[in-house]
Design a protein around this motif. Structure first.
Motif, mmCIF file in Angstrom:
data_model
loop_
_atom_site.group_PDB
_atom_site.id
_atom_site.type_symbol
_atom_site.label_atom_id
_atom_site.label_comp_id
_atom_site.label_asym_id
_atom_site.label_seq_id
_atom_site.Cartn_x
_atom_site.Cartn_y
_atom_site.Cartn_z
ATOM 1 N N GLY A 186 -14.077 -15.161 -6.061
ATOM 2 C CA GLY A 186 -13.069 -14.768 -6.426
ATOM 3 C C GLY A 186 -12.396 -13.239 -7.107
ATOM 4 O O GLY A 186 -12.052 -12.949 -7.032
ATOM 5 N N CYS A 187 -13.053 -12.409 -5.921
ATOM 6 C CA CYS A 187 -12.896 -11.367 -5.309
ATOM 7 C C CYS A 187 -11.675 -11.468 -5.246
ATOM 8 O O CYS A 187 -10.882 -10.698 -4.816
ATOM 9 N N MET A 188 -11.483 -12.801 -3.852
ATOM 10 C CA MET A 188 -10.861 -12.813 -2.828
ATOM 11 C C MET A 188 -9.414 -13.321 -3.657
ATOM 12 O O MET A 188 -7.790 -12.980 -3.817
ATOM 13 N N HIS A 189 -9.682 -14.199 -5.416
ATOM 14 C CA HIS A 189 -7.776 -14.730 -6.122
ATOM 15 C C HIS A 189 -8.007 -13.619 -7.034
ATOM 16 O O HIS A 189 -6.840 -13.111 -6.878
ATOM 17 N N ARG A 190 -8.428 -12.584 -7.022
ATOM 18 C CA ARG A 190 -7.719 -11.195 -7.945
ATOM 19 C C ARG A 190 -7.623 -10.108 -7.195
ATOM 20 O O ARG A 190 -6.418 -9.613 -7.347
ATOM 21 N N ILE A 191 -8.258 -10.045 -5.768
ATOM 22 C CA ILE A 191 -7.228 -8.300 -4.542
ATOM 23 C C ILE A 191 -6.044 -8.952 -4.294
ATOM 24 O O ILE A 191 -5.472 -8.763 -4.425
ATOM 25 N N ILE A 192 -6.150 -11.019 -3.868
ATOM 26 C CA ILE A 192 -4.823 -10.941 -2.727
ATOM 27 C C ILE A 192 -3.964 -11.742 -3.954
ATOM 28 O O ILE A 192 -3.961 -12.746 -4.164
ATOM 29 N N ASN A 193 -2.995 -11.094 -4.301
ATOM 30 C CA ASN A 193 -2.179 -11.452 -4.450
ATOM 31 C C ASN A 193 0.037 -11.797 -4.807
ATOM 32 O O ASN A 193 0.271 -9.969 -3.684
ATOM 33 N N PRO A 194 -0.314 -12.602 -3.409
ATOM 34 C CA PRO A 194 1.545 -12.662 -3.363
ATOM 35 C C PRO A 194 3.143 -11.498 -3.522
ATOM 36 O O PRO A 194 3.687 -11.775 -2.815
ATOM 37 N N ASP A 195 2.207 -11.879 -4.815
ATOM 38 C CA ASP A 195 3.353 -10.826 -5.584
ATOM 39 C C ASP A 195 3.485 -9.661 -6.095
ATOM 40 O O ASP A 195 4.205 -8.965 -6.759
ATOM 41 N N LYS A 196 2.289 -9.194 -5.733
ATOM 42 C CA LYS A 196 2.067 -7.595 -6.303
ATOM 43 C C LYS A 196 1.540 -7.380 -4.880
ATOM 44 O O LYS A 196 -0.227 -7.631 -4.775
ATOM 45 N N TYR A 197 1.442 -6.113 -4.518
ATOM 46 C CA TYR A 197 1.100 -5.377 -2.888
ATOM 47 C C TYR A 197 2.268 -4.719 -2.558
ATOM 48 O O TYR A 197 3.433 -4.334 -3.102
ATOM 49 N N ILE A 198 1.818 -3.620 -1.798
ATOM 50 C CA ILE A 198 1.987 -2.048 -1.341
ATOM 51 C C ILE A 198 2.546 -2.109 0.356
ATOM 52 O O ILE A 198 1.199 -2.702 1.180
ATOM 53 N N ILE A 199 3.602 -2.260 0.434
ATOM 54 C CA ILE A 199 3.942 -3.117 2.110
ATOM 55 C C ILE A 199 4.387 -1.543 2.673
ATOM 56 O O ILE A 199 5.938 -0.938 2.082
ATOM 57 N N THR A 200 4.107 -0.838 3.698
ATOM 58 C CA THR A 200 4.568 -0.153 4.482
ATOM 59 C C THR A 200 4.919 -0.111 6.110
ATOM 60 O O THR A 200 4.135 -0.695 6.814
ATOM 61 N N ASN A 201 6.491 -0.020 6.719
ATOM 62 C CA ASN A 201 7.165 -0.835 7.684
ATOM 63 C C ASN A 201 7.069 0.906 8.682
ATOM 64 O O ASN A 201 7.605 1.572 8.051
ATOM 65 N N TYR A 202 6.637 0.565 9.384
ATOM 66 C CA TYR A 202 6.073 1.734 10.670
ATOM 67 C C TYR A 202 7.147 1.444 12.265
ATOM 68 O O TYR A 202 7.168 0.351 12.329
ATOM 69 N N LEU A 203 8.336 1.526 11.246
ATOM 70 C CA LEU A 203 9.881 1.088 12.558
ATOM 71 C C LEU A 203 10.145 2.149 13.877
ATOM 72 O O LEU A 203 9.773 2.652 13.845
#
Length: 904
Positions: A881-898
Motif C-alpha cells: 500500500g505504501c509503495m503504490h501510494r508514494i511511487i507514481n511514475p507520473d509525479k516526481y521531482i528529478i534533479t540531474n547533476y551533469l
C-alpha cells in the motif's frame, strides 16, 4: 643462610632485569586457534554494540601477483560475489539479502597490497546467521565458479574503476626498479582485458589456501558453539597437490638507484627519496618492542636535524619508518627541494648530516627531547584497553603481538627509562649499512649530469671521510611544554532535581524524565570521548524567512561568552579541559553539542548549564563585524554563489537575533538531552543537579512561518552542473500523509525504500549494466504537515542518461507502482529493516542523530526491542500500500547533476 639470601636477591634482580624478555602473551580476552591445515581463527568479544562482524583476512594482496597476473587479486575479490559451488549465480546475493545485509555496509570486500579481506555483519548472538555466514565464507574461499561470461561483464566494472581512479595506475614509487614497478591493486586496462577465467582460477587455487587465511569473529557470540562450527566447516579444506603459492618479492637484497622518479606534472618540485631497506622487526617480546621504539624515536631525531640543517633550501623534510611490501621495512627519507635548490647541494648536506651522526652520535639533549615528546603523547591520548580489530589483523599479517594500551604504556615507560645514546648510534649504524633505494628526477633542472648512481653511492660509502662537528641541539619553537593545569568552571549550586521517571531502554541505555519536561538519555558507551547534546524542536522556521540566513550565521557568536566568563576566559577553561562546543540549526530543530573527555563530564554539564541559563551576548557591532567578514570570505572563496547576507545588518536586527536565540534555548520543555561516554557512578546526581534543575521558560514570542515542501503533481525537472565526468540522476517522490505519521509509518516507508532500491539495482545494473553507483533515502515529516519522502539516485555515463530515464520510468517505477510482493521479498525487507534499526542501533551518529531526532517527531524514544517488534508486525499489505501510494511514475521531482560541458 647468608649465601642463600644473597642468591635470592641475585635471582630477584635477574628477574626484574630480564623479566620483560619473556615472550608477550595474547591478551586474555582474545581467543586464538589454528587448525591442522593452517587455517587460523580469532574471537574478539568486544565488537560494536548489537552486531558481530565475521570476516576472513587473506595474505593475498596485489603485490603477491606476478607481472603476468596484474590485477588478479582484485578481480578475484569482484568474482567472489558472482557465484560459487553451493551459491551459484546470484544466489549468494540472495542469501545475504535474506539476512538483511546491505551492499557496502553489512558486507563487502577489500583488496590491499598485502591482504584481501571479506566481511559479513550479523546481529549479535545469532547462531543461525553465524552458521549461514560461515557457509558463505567457506564457499567463497574454496569453491568459486569463475564463470567466463560473468568475468567478462565484471571486467567492464573494473575498467570503469580504473577510469574513476584517473586512468592507468602508477603504483608505489618506492618499487621503481623492481618487478612490481607501476603495480597497483586495480591493474591496467590491458591486464584486466587479457585476464582469462582459467588464469584467474589458477591464481585463486594457488593462493587461497587454508594457511593463508584467518577468520575473525568480532563481537558477542557463543564462542564454544562457534568454534565447533568453524572446526567442522574448515578442517577438511586443504591445498591442491599441484598448487604453486606465490611469494612476495624480496626488495631488501639489492640497492637500486633510479633517476626516473618525477611528479605528476612539470610544476611539481624536484624530490629526493632514500630508503634503507630490511626485514621488519616483529614485536613479540621486550627486546623487539625496544628495538621498534628506538627506530621510531631515531627517525624523529633525524627529521628534526635535517629540518634544521637544510633551512629554506628544502620545502619539506619527511623521515619515517614504514613498509613497502610484505617482508620489508624501510627508513624513508623524503626531501622536497625548494625552487632554487639542486640535487648536488642538497645531497651534500644530507651526507654531511649522516656523517655527523656516524662520527659524533646523538646528544643526550635530543634523545631526552624526543623521549619527552613521546611521554607527552602518552599523556594526551585517551587510553582504550579494548583490543581493536586492526591489531588482530596485523597480528595475522605481520606477527606483532597485540597489546592493550595499559600494557603498551607500561613497556614504553620501561624502555624510555633505560635508553642510552649508544642504543641510537647502534641503530643508526645498522640503518646506513642496509641496501637502499634512491630516487630522483634526472629530467629536472635541479639535476646536473654528474649527479648519478656512481656519485650518490660513492658519497654514501665514504661518510667517514667527510669532516664534521658535533650537532648543536636547539629546541627553538618546539619546546616541550607541560600540560596546562586544568581550569574549572564555577557555577551557582543548584538543587538536585528529583527524577520524575526512569526508564531502561537497553543495556547501558536509559532515559531520565524531570519535572521541567526535559528528558535525558544516558548511553554508557565506555568510550573516553563523551558527548552532551541537546536537540530541540524549534528551528529556522520560527524566524522570518528573510532573516534566517543571517540568524544561522550569528549563532556561533552566541556561545562564545557565558556566566561571568569573557570569551578569552571561557576559551581558556574549555581548552584546559579538552572541551569543544558547536551549535547548528535547520528548519525544524536546534542542536547544541559539547564534546570532551569522559573524565571531564562534570565540566561539560556545567558548561551546558551556563550556555542555557546564563548566556552573555557580545555587543551588536562585534557580531555585525564578524558576519560581514564571514560574508566576504565566502564571496572570495566562491564567486559564483550568492553569499550576500539576506537582511540588512544593524543593532535592531542583532537584538532580534538575541531574542530568537533566547526563546529557542530557554524552552527545553520538549527538548531531549543525550549524554554518551564512559559514565561515572554518580552520573544521575550530576545530571539532576546541572541539567534536571534548569528551569523551562516557554516562549511564544517567535514568529511561526514554516516552509512548505514542494509536493509534485507532475514530473518536475531540475538541471544542475557539477565537476564530475559522470551524470548523477536523483528522483524524489513526495506525498502528503492522510494521518499523523508514526514510527510504524517510518518503518514501512524505509522498507519500501529498500525494496525499491533492490529493484533499481536489479534492472539498471544487473540487467542493463548502466549504473556504477546508487543511493537511497526515505523519511517521514510532521512539520509543517505530515508527509513522506522517498529518494532514489544513481550515477551513469552521460551517453546513457536518456536511456536510463525511459528504463527507470517504464521498468522500475511503473512496476513498483503496481507490484505485488512475494513472501520472500517481504522477508528480505524486514531483515534489512532489522539491520538498519536494530543491529545498527548503536552505530556512530545513528543513535545520537537519527534516533534522537525521532523524539521530536513522535515524542517517544523507542528501544531496540520495541523497534524489532514493530518491524516483525509489518504486513505485506502495508508495504504494498505504501509503495503504490508514494511511487507514481507520473509525479516526481528529478534533479540531474551533469558535467559542466554536458549541461542539458
Amino acid at each position: 643462610m647468608k649465601l642463600f639470601k644473597l642468591f635470592f636477591i641475585f635471582v630477584f634482580f635477574l628477574f626484574c632485569k630480564f623479566g620483560f624478555a619473556q615472550p608477550f602473551q595474547m591478551p586474555s580476552e582474545v581467543k586464538m586457534g589454528q587448525l591442522k591445515n593452517g587455517f587460523t581463527y580469532y574471537f574478539i568479544p568486544n565488537g560494536d554494540p548489537g552486531k558481530v562482524k565475521v570476516l576472513i583476512v587473506t595474505k593475498v594482496g596485489s603485490y603477491l601477483e606476478r607481472v603476468d597476473q596484474h590485477g588478479y587479486a582484485h578481480m578475484v575479490e569482484h568474482m567472489l560475489f558472482k557465484g560459487s559451488e553451493n551459491y551459484p549465480g546470484n544466489s549468494c546475493m540472495e542469501e545475504m539479502e535474506l539476512m538483511g545485509m546491505r551492499r557496502g555496509i553489512d558486507y563487502n570486500g577489500y583488496t590491499g597490497i598485502v591482504d584481501t579481506e571479506y566481511f559479513l555483519t550479523i546481529p549479535k548472538n545469532d547462531n543461525d546467521y553465524f552458521d549461514r555466514s560461515l557457509s558463505l565464507l567457506k564457499d567463497w574461499m574454496f569453491n568459486l565458479e569463475m564463470d567466463k561470461e560473468t568475468l567478462e561483464n565484471e571486467k567492464k566494472v573494473i575498467i570503469e574503476e580504473i577510469n574513476r581512479a584517473g586512468g592507468e595506475p602508477e603504483g608505489s614509487p618506492n618499487l621503481i626498479g623492481t618487478s612490481l614497478e607501476g603495480h597497483d591493486a586495480l591493474g591496467t586496462k590491458e591486464s584486466v582485458r587479457k585476464a582469462t577465467s582459467q588464469g584467474l582460477c589458477r591464481f585463486y587455487k594457488d593462493n587461497y589456501i587454508p594457511s593463508n587465511m584467518a577468520l575473525i569473529v568480532y563481537g558477542e557470540i557463543d564462542q564454544h558453539w562457534a568454534e565447533k562450527r568453524i572446526r567442522k566447516l574448515f578442517s577438511h579444506e586443504s591445498e591442491s597437490e599441484d598448487h604453486q603459492f606465490n611469494q612476495y618479492i624480496d626488495i631488501n637484497n639489492s640497492t637500486i638507484v633510479s633517476g626516473n622518479y618525477s611528479g605528476k606534472s612539470e610544476k611539481d618540485p624536484a624530490t629526493f627519496v632514500l630508503l634503507f631497506k630490511e626485514k621488519p622487526t616483529v614485536v613479540i617480546d621486550y627486546p623487539t618492542f625496544k628495538e621498534n621504539l628506538i627506530k621510531k624515536l631515531m627517525v624523529q631525531i633525524l627529521d628534526r636535524r635535517l629540518t634544521t640543517l637544510f633551512g629554506n633550501s628544502v620545502q619539506n623534510t619527511s623521515v619515517n619508518v614504514g613498509s613497502v611490501i610484505q617482508g620489508n621495512s624501510i627508513y624513508n627519507f623524503r626531501l622536497v627541494l625548494s625552487k632554487d635548490s639542486d640535487y648536488n647541494s642538497i645531497f651534500k648536506v644530507f651526507c654531511e648530516a649522516l656523517a655527523q651522526v656516524q662520527q659524533h652520535g646523538f646528544s643526550v639533549e635530543e634523545i631526552e627531547f624526543v623521549k619527552a615528546m613521546h611521554l607527552q603523547y602518552l599523556e594526551r591520548r585517551h587510553p582504550d584497553n579494548v583490543i581493536m580489530l586492526s591489531k588482530i589483523k596485523n597480528h595475522f599479517i605481520s606477527g606483532d603481538i597485540p597489546l592493550t594500551e595499559d600494557k603498551n604504556e607500561e613497556i614504553t615507560l620501561k624502555v624510555l627509562e633505560e635508553l642510552t645514546p649508544d642504543d641510537f648510534l647502534e641503530a643508526f649504524n645498522h640503518m646506513i649499512s642496509l641496501n637502499k633505494t634512491i630516487l630522483y628526477d634526472s629530467s629536472s633542472v635541479a639535476c646536473s649530469k654528474d649527479f648519478n648512481k656512481t656519485k650518490i653511492l660513492g658519497q654514501l660509502e665514504h661518510l667517514d671521510t667527510i669532516p664534521t662537528q658535533s650537532f648543536v641541539f636547539k629546541t627553538r619553537g618546539n619546546i616541550v611544554r607541560k600540560s596546562p593545569e586544568s581550569l574549572k568552571f564555577e557555577i551557582t549550586s543548584a538543587k538536585i532535581a528529583p527524577i520524575k521517571k526512569e526508564r531502561k531502554l537497553d543495556d547501558g541505555l536509559k532515559v531520565l524524565s524531570y519535572p521541567n519536561g526535559l528528558k535525558v538519555v544516558l548511553y554508557e558507551s565506555k568510550e573516553d570521548k563523551a558527548v552532551v547534546k541537546m536537540v530541540s524542536p524549534k528551528g529556522l522556521s520560527c524566524v522570518p524567512e528573510e532573516e534566517r540566513a543571517s540568524f544561522e550565521k550569528s549563532l556561533r557568536y552566541f556561545i562564545k561568552e557565558y556566566g561571568k566568563y569573557s570569551e578569552k576566559e571561557a576559551r581558556a577553561i574549555e581548552k584546559s579541559s579538552g572541551l569543544s562546543k558547536k551549535v547548528s540549526i535547520d528548519d525544524y530543530s536546534y542542536e547544541l553539542n559539547i564534546g570532551g573527555p569522559s573524565a571531564n563530564l562534570e565540566q561539560m554539564f556545567k558548561l551546558f548549564n551556563l550556555l542555557i541559563t546564563e548566556p552573555d551576548y557580545p555587543e551588536s557591532d562585534v557580531i555585525i563585524t564578524g558576519l560581514e567578514k564571514f560574508s566576504k570570505r565566502k564571496k572570495d572563496n566562491d564567486e559564483s554563489s550568492d553569499v550576500n547576507v539576506e537582511a540588512e545588518l544593524n543593532s535592531e536586527l542583532i537584538n532580534r537575533f538575541i531574542e530568537y536565540d533566547r526563546a529557542i534555548k530557554y524552552d527545553i520543555s520538549n527538548a531531549v538531552i543525550f549524554v554518551q561516554g564512559n559514565l561515572p557512578e554518580n552520573i544521575e546526581e550530576l545530571v539532576s543537579q546541572f541539567i534536571g534543575s534548569i528551569p523551562s521558560n516557554q516562549s511564544d514570542s517567535l514568529i511561526s512561518k514554516a516552509c512548505e515542501p514542494i509536493i509534485p503533481d507532475s514530473v518536475i525537472c531540475n538541471n544542475l552542473s557539477w565537476n564530475r565526468d559522470l551524470a548523477k540522476i536523483v528522483y524524489y517522490f513526495k506525498r502528503v500523509s492522510e494521518h499523523s505519521v508514526t514510527m510504524h509509518d517510518e518503518l514501512v516507508l524505509q522498507g519500501v525504500k529498500e525494496y525499491a532500491h533492490l529493484k533499481m539495482v536489479q534492472v539498471m545494473r544487473e540487467k542493463y549494466g548502466l549504473v556504477y553507483a546508487t543511493g537511497k533515502n526515505a523519511d517521514v515529516y510532521n512539520v509543517p504537515f505530515d508527509y513522506e519522502m522517498l529518494r532514489l539516485a544513481f550515477m551513469t555515463d552521460t551517453s546513457n542518461v536518456n536511456q536510463a530515464y525511459e528504463i527507470m520510468k517504464n521498468e522500475v517505477f511503473r512496476t513498483l507502482s503496481i507490484d505485488k510482493l512475494a513472501d520472500r521479498e517481504v522477508q528480505k525487507v524486514k531483515a534489512m529493516l532489522r539491520s538498519l534499526y536494530v543491529m545498527s542501533f548503536y552505530v556512530e551518529n545513528r543513535i545520537s542523530d537519527h534516533w534522537l531526532r525521532g523524539y521530536l517527531k513522535y515524542q517517544k524514544l523507542y528501544s531496540p526491542k520495541e523497534l524489532d517488534d514493530m518491524i516483525k508486525s509489518i504486513t505485506k499489505q502495508e508495504l504494498e500500500g505504501c509503495m503504490h501510494r508514494i511511487i507514481n511514475p507520473d509525479k516526481y521531482i528529478i534533479t540531474n547533476y551533469l558535467p559542466k560541458s554536458k549541461e542539458r
